[in-house]
Design a protein around this motif. Structure first.
Motif, PDB file in Angstrom:
ATOM      1  N   UNK A 109       0.845  -1.205   0.000  1.00  0.00           N
ATOM      2  CA  UNK A 109       0.000   0.000   0.000  1.00  0.00           C
ATOM      3  C   UNK A 109       0.870   1.241   0.000  1.00  0.00           C
ATOM      4  N   UNK A 110       1.977   1.193   0.763  1.00  0.00           N
ATOM      5  CA  UNK A 110       2.861   2.354   0.826  1.00  0.00           C
ATOM      6  C   UNK A 110       3.512   2.606  -0.526  1.00  0.00           C
ATOM      7  N   UNK A 111       3.928   1.519  -1.178  1.00  0.00           N
ATOM      8  CA  UNK A 111       4.555   1.674  -2.495  1.00  0.00           C
ATOM      9  C   UNK A 111       3.549   2.269  -3.474  1.00  0.00           C
ATOM     10  N   UNK A 112       2.301   1.741  -3.445  1.00  0.00           N
ATOM     11  CA  UNK A 112       1.272   2.264  -4.363  1.00  0.00           C
ATOM     12  C   UNK A 112       1.024   3.739  -4.073  1.00  0.00           C
ATOM     13  N   UNK A 113       0.841   4.079  -2.789  1.00  0.00           N
ATOM     14  CA  UNK A 113       0.531   5.466  -2.435  1.00  0.00           C
ATOM     15  C   UNK A 113       1.643   6.402  -2.886  1.00  0.00           C
ATOM     16  N   UNK A 139       3.955   5.950  -5.204  1.00  0.00           N
ATOM     17  CA  UNK A 139       4.068   6.074  -6.657  1.00  0.00           C
ATOM     18  C   UNK A 139       2.944   6.935  -7.194  1.00  0.00           C
ATOM     19  N   UNK A 140       1.726   6.725  -6.679  1.00  0.00           N
ATOM     20  CA  UNK A 140       0.597   7.531  -7.159  1.00  0.00           C
ATOM     21  C   UNK A 140       0.819   9.001  -6.836  1.00  0.00           C
ATOM     22  N   UNK A 141       1.302   9.280  -5.604  1.00  0.00           N
ATOM     23  CA  UNK A 141       1.508  10.682  -5.232  1.00  0.00           C
ATOM     24  C   UNK A 141       2.557  11.329  -6.122  1.00  0.00           C
ATOM     25  N   UNK A 167       2.098  14.427  -8.627  1.00  0.00           N
ATOM     26  CA  UNK A 167       2.908  15.648  -8.573  1.00  0.00           C
ATOM     27  C   UNK A 167       3.498  15.958  -9.951  1.00  0.00           C
ATOM     28  N   UNK A 168       3.940  14.893 -10.649  1.00  0.00           N
ATOM     29  CA  UNK A 168       4.491  15.104 -11.992  1.00  0.00           C
ATOM     30  C   UNK A 168       3.410  15.622 -12.929  1.00  0.00           C
ATOM     31  N   UNK A 217      -7.043  10.106  -4.447  1.00  0.00           N
ATOM     32  CA  UNK A 217      -5.788  10.104  -5.204  1.00  0.00           C
ATOM     33  C   UNK A 217      -5.409  11.523  -5.632  1.00  0.00           C
ATOM     34  N   UNK A 218      -6.423  12.330  -5.963  1.00  0.00           N
ATOM     35  CA  UNK A 218      -6.135  13.673  -6.479  1.00  0.00           C
ATOM     36  C   UNK A 218      -6.130  14.743  -5.392  1.00  0.00           C
TER      37      UNK A 218
END
Lengths: 650, 650
Positions: B354-358, B360-362, B366-367, B527-528
């Motif tokens: 979950x941490x990896x997903x969060x 990467x999504x964040x 940002x990008x 997510x946004x």
């Protein structure tokens, strides 16, 4: 009302420490808590009613089918007009909306019954209910079929149909009212639940019992004005368009100054001259309102009577039980009982107020939806696609559009149901938090948790407030100066200094803003869940919202298939052909568009003025509706193959 | 890995029923569970470091201030240029972005320290920390002040400033690295937490230690090319605009066919020739990335070592305790331990994934934000306000706009932090549900709850799927027919019949659609949450989203105050006036706009070609940026009072 004063009337003082019979008496669930309603069986119970009505409905359907067959014997069975009468002309119907809405109202009430009753198909005996899922699935198809004749009688447009419809609706209505008079109380959920939940169904049946005789009367007076209402609406719409200067409204513009009265008025649906909502929207609104009633009733009877019984059943034993868990609310046993009763009463108040808020908000949202439907339809009718859709769309029927159009009404009902449940949950939790963290502490000085936290954090709050004030004051008076009626940034170095130094404090403010952003977006989505006319996603990806996509497709079908101007033009053309004695098919029986498009016989010799008028209508229609040009082009293309005479007649 | 195989290595079989010592042994928290890290005190502890650095910083600031004063002694104290050097020219700075970003990175790392440390101001002794809130508030202002000289040294644009900056950054960096080498492990949270959390700070200090000497070197070579980078960027931007044909991009259009590669590429920020992000956006991106690192690190060290210690500490006693609560996971005690350990291991895996997903999504968000910032800025630079804002807006500085501009960077950081926390919570719960309801049941045949529910409901699912299929098939093959390349609705009566009969089933489908709508909108918003460039509310009320409003205001200030074309025009005009020997103020020292606007001396006799060039630039600028016309009008208005000569020079 003070907590200490609550128990003065009935307190039995057993010394200062009232817990002398600790752990001995278990709280008993006596008969006072359980509410006993004697079972009641009406003269015509449900299973008998359905055993009678199912064959009767089938018989009516057969009679109607024969009637239709007899009138259309020459048309063949599968050429667009099968023997079974159409339930209703959803795209064209402009009159009898009340009748159709009433049948859909009856249907949605039956649906509630299917979900909640143990016996979804009442004419089955209870012993045969081994696999209840299968019977529930069957019931989902049984009820529409059972009420089908009520719609079909209207669409036949024949005196026999009206007579059958009147008889059927009287029969249904009579039995239902008789049942409820004989047995107003039933033990299920709450004694009056059965009666209250049947009220919308009874009203719908009553409406039908009056509408059908009225139709019969009108039909006896003369069949010629059957189609009048639909046509007259189209002509009215046309006249309205032609008379008035169009005002381009583009929804709520946040740059306009905010006027509460205008904002509130935008949530109230008022009748507008020259515009009627299409049938599907009327149906979805009716069904949604009935869903709101049924869900609210269920929510009420699941919670309130139970809570009241629990409140009545709380005695001294309960105080002991609480003390057993280490919860000591007051010194005196009687006082503990009073406090607990007061808390339970507060819970009830919270629940009921949450329900009132949820229902009012849902109804307001439904009304706003209707306003938006009208605005969107009017915009699309005049060809302003970009006012409605974010990206250009083709207003053509397509395969997903048809599926969406079919399911629009039911989606509206389902989303209203879900939205109301969600709102009730959220508002109840909010109300409870507010009551127990703010009101009760303020009123009685108990549960000071929140205030203690706030008190411990007051330096931080003070600092945040003062920094915000400082920033705003500086921005207004130090960093801006007015020059030639325009504001310019000044004192830049101080501005940059403040920006840098206040970075950590602004980070804290940002956390608050983030929490507010979460709360406001969640609340917005929860409140607007029942609205299909707006997307809950960002405008760039709004088509990923399934409900909004359904709505967009629905609009496409409605606008492309039942544009009032197109219909008015069709009526005019039909009138022309009827005047010339081509009375092979009455225009009432066949879909006008198809009759028009498949007509192979060109009408050659006409009165000049009528031709001119028809051409003028077409020109006007095309001018105002550029999207129709494509259809016309294809028509021309098709007709060119059959000769150019047809073109001149169009 | 089979559950039965887990404990084979270390199982101690005590008979078939392993619960012989029931309730006797309580699980002990032995020293094996607790991790012991010996306390470590570096040669220069934190309080000594701050006791030295605070006066040093102050001294550096005084030196710089004197330096600035000496150079600007004639300008007066409060006339836009106070004695304190500006921290940084946020609106104009195009070079040294890395230096400023490094200082902000150091600042945000210190902010984490303020929140988490017991001792927010390390040079206070622990005994004086009676009211920690006050000291925390003070620390919020102390750290920006402490690192202020690191920025100020750069803005002085003098060799002495560069030397001081180099010395300061070396000093900070040296002490920090020395501390971490001496005491890599500290007992707080997790032995390596202190070291890991200091890594970004160390990297920022290292960056500063290289940038300042580089600046010094450049400054020694010649001061004239100091301003070159900023000007050259503006000229490059201008050349880029003039050379290339502008391609109008309007974001993601859902009507285009969906191409995964293009979609993914839109989430990657790549360098575009001729455009540089403004300083504030670079800062916000830097700060947000550091926040992601710090929050992820915290989440990791709060959960993972604890879980691993608990997992290591589980013994046979735990099986007894579980049995005491009535939970029997397996027959054998060893097997129970293995099952529990396996479950805990699964929890850890869920948490880390979950941490990896969060994260990467964040980072992706940002990008994407950066990409959108660039798109929006480019659109606003060319005057296409309607491409960015839903409703027309005036691109002028205003009082809320300035406040929003000041807090933009910190809001971005705070929202990133909140968004990451929320995402981690939600994805962890989703992962746990998926693992324990789907994966473990499928792999080991345990916890079959979900599958049992699905199995019990299969007739309903089958019915729903078949009805959906039926509707789609009918819509495609029965209700639509192609006529002259256009699809038309046909078989209307069957369509209406289906619409009516499938109403109850579509209601059920609507419930599923509603749940999907809730899930998708909640996930989208979660997510946004960290993105300020889009509103989480519907487009009609998007300005009620506080973060989006901040962003809009930020854009207004950025575009109105640092438009590259305007800056290029100003550079050209300054160049002209410098060529004519008006060297009273170096353009480096004073804000160009002010110098230009307040210039009272008209430049009369010029080389014709230069005048023509200047006029051409102005004309081009105004043509491409109609929003600047207002400024020009006011300028004209102001200048008309001083005579018309100034106009001819512009």
């Amino acid at each position: 009302m003070s907590l200490h004063g609550l128990g003065n009337g009935s307190s039995v003082t057993t010394g200062d420490d009232g817990y002398d019979d600790w752990y001995i008496n278990e709280p008993e669930e006596g008969p006072a808590i359980q509410e006993i309603v004697s079972p009641c069986s009406p003269t015509i119970p449900d299973h008998l009613y359905h055993t009678i009505m199912a064959p009767v409905s089938l018989a009516v359907l057969v009679v109607l089918s024969v009637l239709v067959k007899r009138r259309k014997l020459c048309k063949g069975c599968l050429n667009g007009v099968p023997g079974i009468p159409s339930p209703v002309n959803f795209l064209e119907e402009q009159e009898n909306k009340g009748l159709i809405a009433a049948v859909f109202g009856i249907l949605i009430c039956s649906l509630c019954k299917v979900f909640l009753d143990d016996n979804p198909l009442p004419f089955l005996s209870n012993t045969s209910l081994q696999n209840r899922e299968y019977w529930k699935i069957l019931a989902l198809f049984y009820y529409p079929a059972l009420y089908y004749p009520l719609l079909a009688c209207m669409t036949v447009r024949h005196r026999a149909g009206d007579i059958l419809g009147s008889a059927l609706s009287w029969f249904h209505c009579g039995i239902l009212i008789w049942q409820k008079i004989e047995c107003p109380q039933l033990p299920k959920y709450y004694k009056f639940y059965s009666l209250l939940s049947a009220l919308p169904q009874i009203s719908c049946f009553l409406a039908l019992s009056f509408i059908y005789p009225a139709l019969l009367l009108r039909n006896c007076r003369g069949a010629s004005n059957y189609k009048a209402s639909g046509r007259s609406y189209c002509e009215k719409y046309l006249k309205n368009i032609l008379n008035k200067n169009q005002q381009k409204t583009r929804g709520y513009n946040p740059n306009q100054s905010f006027r509460p009265w205008l904002f509130l008025r935008s949530y109230i649906y008022t009748f507008q001259q020259g515009f009627q909502l299409p049938l599907m929207l009327v149906l979805s609104a009716t069904v949604a309102i009935i869903v709101v009633y049924q869900v609210a009733l269920l929510l009420l009877v699941f919670f309130l009577p139970t809570m009241q019984r629990i409140r009545a059943g709380i005695g001294d034993d309960f105080a002991l039980m609480l003390a057993g868990f280490g919860i000591v609310l007051a010194k005196d046993k009687t006082e503990v009982v009073n406090v607990v009763k007061y808390y339970l009463w507060a819970l009830e108040v919270c629940y009921v107020s949450a329900l009132v808020i949820s229902c009012s908000l849902t109804v307001a949202m439904l009304m706003r939806s209707l306003v938006m439907h009208r605005t969107n339809l009017k915009a699309l009718y005049r060809g302003a696609v970009s006012d409605v859709f974010q990206f250009p769309q083709k207003l053509q029927p397509s395969h997903p559009a048809i599926v969406s159009w079919m399911s629009f009404t039911s989606y509206q009902a389902a989303l209203t149901c879900l939205g109301l449940l969600l709102q009730q949950t959220v508002f109840f939790l909010c109300n409870v938090s507010f009551t127990f963290l703010v009101i009760i502490p303020l009123a009685f000085g108990r549960n000071l948790l929140l205030f203690r936290v706030l008190k411990a954090m007051w330096p931080i709050w003070l600092m945040l407030v003062s920094v915000v004030t400082l920033q705003h004051l500086c921005a207004r008076f130090a960093f801006l100066h007015k020059e030639c009626k325009q504001q310019e940034v000044t004192n830049r170095r101080m501005l940059y200094l403040f920006t840098y130094l206040l970075f950590p404090v602004n980070f804290l403010l940002g956390l608050l803003v983030g929490v507010w952003r979460m709360v406001i977006s969640a609340l917005y989505n929860i409140v607007h869940l029942c609205r299909l006319d707006l997307s809950l996603l960002h405008r760039a990806v709004e088509s990923f919202d399934p409900a909004y996509r359904t709505y967009c497709h629905f609009l496409k079908i409605e606008v492309s298939q039942s544009h009032p101007l197109l219909k008015a033009a069709c009526f005019l053309l039909l009138q022309l052909s009827r005047h010339e004695g081509q009375t092979g098919n009455k225009p009432i029986d066949v879909e006008e568009g198809i009759q028009l498009m498949q007509s192979k016989k060109p009408v050659l010799n006409k009165v000049k003025s009528k031709q001119a008028r028809a051409r003028w209508w077409v020109a006007y229609t095309l001018l105002k509706n550029p999207t129709l040009l494509a259809s016309r082009a294809s028509f021309l293309f098709q007709c060119t193959a059959n000769g150019t005479q047809a073109v001149s007649s169009y």
